[in-house]
Design an enzyme around this catalytic site. Structure first.
Site, PDB file in Angstrom:
ATOM      1  CD  GLU A 161     112.084  41.366   1.507  1.00 38.70           C
ATOM      2  OE1 GLU A 161     112.416  42.481   1.943  1.00 38.70           O
ATOM      3  OE2 GLU A 161     110.989  40.832   1.766  1.00 38.70           O
ATOM      4  CD  GLU A 262     110.142  38.019   5.415  1.00 34.28           C
ATOM      5  OE1 GLU A 262     109.355  38.939   5.093  1.00 34.28           O
ATOM      6  OE2 GLU A 262     111.331  38.219   5.671  1.00 34.28           O
TER       7      GLU A 262
END
Ligand SMILES: *[C@@H]1O[C@H](CO)[C@@H](O)[C@H](O)[C@H]1NC(C)=O
Ligand SMILES: *[C@@H]1O[C@H](CO)[C@@H](O)[C@H](O)[C@H]1NC(C)=O
Ligand SMILES: *[C@@H]1O[C@H](CO)[C@@H](O)[C@H](O)[C@H]1NC(C)=O
Ligand SMILES: *[C@@H]1O[C@H](CO)[C@@H](O)[C@H](O)[C@H]1NC(C)=O
Ligand SMILES: *[C@@H]1O[C@H](CO)[C@@H](O)[C@H](O)[C@H]1NC(C)=O
Ligand SMILES: *[C@@H]1O[C@H](CO)[C@@H](O)[C@H](O)[C@H]1NC(C)=O
Length: 457
Positions: A161, A262
């Protein structure tokens, strides 16, 4: 980025890293995972990741969960009971010994997907050029040196990220450069070519561009796989309601293995219905499974499957539901319809959501090149001085020159003024829904460097 007009080459840090590469004990009875086309394989069999993200303590109470045999033994029993084959760990102490826990994981049939960054040693999305330096890469390489001997190291994440908005897409060349450097470290040091890729944020507007970008250009620059974090399936939902059908459609023809790094939206009671889709032929031609967020509960985000108190682990309701779901959902027979061809994507065009033109990458810092041949040596663990604050380094002229060179207006060299990883992630989570507590960014200083040449990104 357009204002960048110089190559920054970081001069050698004064510390000598002379330790020879020591091949760690191998957990040799677990077959190493390989990439074929757009899928993972274990020998001749298709391999689907059934994973759980494992970061007890989170980023606020940072600890390496596989450096302590007591804690890893306790948790591996749970992993076996859950029926998973993979864990993801966000931060390890690369100065610690992992032989025992890695062997215990192998004995349980469990692979590791490992993020190579720590809060102190990572790219800083607010000053990517300054944080892409040899001190940082030394620690990344040292982590790979410590883990590449284990056959159950499934893959490495070069970053998590780092790009989390459209206006941070200009950091993508640095993420890609780190990925390239990691892959060249493995090959030049004679390690197994463990797959290296990136874990992208849950952002619709640049997910596909990021995936294409990480798979475009020359083979040495392309990733081995791509992964993204996804919280869009919130029970009750379905393959079409969640939009996962579109994520299959959009990625059909993508030439690398793809998985969810995730997942597990928790806005409602989690029934884990997405597990059924993920391991069905609705998705397996394009996806190779995913990793549930997350093993241990953090009360602030509440994604946990268990709570840990001292040495006691207590199952939460989501644990039993997920265990039952895994037990009832088989993988497709045969090869799941994977694409055996694989191959490169075109580079995405520069647009309102993609602030990168073409495929030019920053060159590896000169001092870091030496590690490719001589090895990275010992890692600094979780307590080093950091690659971003320059402590202990000769920063003579570095800070001011760095600012002048980037001219971006965002390149602060003041650690206290830069984004705090956990707080910036939590605020992003409120908007974008990725709840990752992963440390990405902490400070923003730099090692000593010199300037020569020019390049354009
Ligand atoms: C390992 O973890 C256990 C349980 O949390 C703890 O009691 C012990 O002190 C730890 N050992 C080390 C060496 O940190
Ligand atoms: C690996 O070897 C250990 C020790 O011999 C054994 O307990 C374990 O079951 C083996 N694991 C696999 C996956 O074969
Ligand atoms: C990016 O956009 C966010 C919100 O849209 C804003 O807070 C942030 O300052 C922007 N960053 C840059 C570098 O422009
Ligand atoms: C699929 O791709 C289109 C075109 O790039 C994009 O607008 C859309 O948001 C993507 N959908 C998903 C679910 O990623
Ligand atoms: C298989 O992958 C290749 C290379 O990315 C692509 O050109 C082709 O369209 C893919 N085939 C299918 C059926 O997705
Ligand atoms: C960032 O977070 C850490 C850990 O929570 C805290 O100690 C530190 O003071 C924070 N830094 C800033 C600049 O907010």
């Amino acid at each position: 980025m357009k204002s960048l007009t110089a190559i920054i080459a970081f001069a050698a840090a004064s510390t000598a890293f002379a330790a020879p590469a020591v091949e760690k004990r191998t957990s040799a009875n677990l077959t190493a995972i390989t990439v074929k086309g757009n899928a993972f394989f274990k020998g001749d069999d298709r391999f689907y990741i059934r994973g759980v993200d494992y970061q007890p303590g989170g980023s606020s109470d940072l600890a390496d969960p596989i450096a302590n045999v007591t804690t890893c033994t306790r948790d591996i029993a749970k992993f076996k009971d859950l029926g998973i084959n993979t864990i993801r760990i966000y931060t390890v102490d690369n100065s610690a010994d992992h032989d025992d826990c890695m062997q215990l994981l192998a004995d349980a049939g469990i692979y590791l997907v490992l993020d190579v960054n720590t809060p102190l040693y990572s790219l800083n999305r607010d000053s990517p050029l300054l944080s892409y330096n040899s001190k940082y890469l030394q620690n990344v390489f040292a982590t790979m040196e410590a883990f590449s001997g284990y056959t159950n190291t499934l893959a490495y994440f070069s970053g998590n990220e780092v790009v989390n908005t459209d206006n941070s897409t200009s950091t993508a060349p640095y993420v890609k450069a780190v990925t390239r450097d990691m892959r060249s470290y493995l090959s030049s040091r004679g390690h197994r070519q463990i797959p290296v890729g990136y874990s992208a944020a849950d952002v619709d507007s640049n997910r596909l561009e990021m995936a294409q970008y990480m798979n475009c250009g020359t083979d040495d620059e392309r990733s081995d796989f791509f992964a993204f974090n996804d919280y869009s399936w919130c029970d009750p939902s379905s393959f079409t309601t969640s939009g996962w059908d579109q994520k299959v459609k959009n990625f059909t023809g993508y030439g690398l293995p793809l998985f969810l790094s995730e997942y597990g939206c928790n806005t409602n009671t989690r029934e884990w219905e997405e597990v059924t889709s993920l391991y069905s032929t609705d998705m397996t031609a394009v996806y190779s499974g995913g990793i549930v967020y997350e093993y241990s509960n953090n009360v602030a985000s509440n994604y946990g499957l268990v709570t840990i108190s001292g040495t006691t682990v207590t199952n939460l309701a989501d644990y039993s539901t997920l265990k039952a779901k895994y037990a009832s959902v088989d993988n497709p027979t045969g090869d799941g319809g994977y694409n055996s061809t694989g191959g490169a994507s075109g580079c995405p065009a520069k647009s309102a959501n993609w602030d990168v033109d073409g495929d030019s990458l920053p060159a590896i810092p000169v001092a870091a090149e030496a590690y490719l041949t001589s090895g990275a040596g010992t890692g600094v663990g979780l307590t080093g001085t950091g690659s971003q604050d320059g402590a202990g380094e000769d920063v003579d002229g570095g800070q001011s020159t760095g600012i002048a060179v980037t001219g971006s207006g965002t390149a602060t060299t003041d650690a206290s003024a830069s984004a705090n990883s956990s707080s910036s992630d939590e605020s992003a989570a409120a908007i974008l829904a990725p709840p990752s507590m992963t440390p990405i960014i902490v400070g923003a200083l730099v090692t000593s460097f010199t300037i020569f040449g020019s390049f354009l990104l």
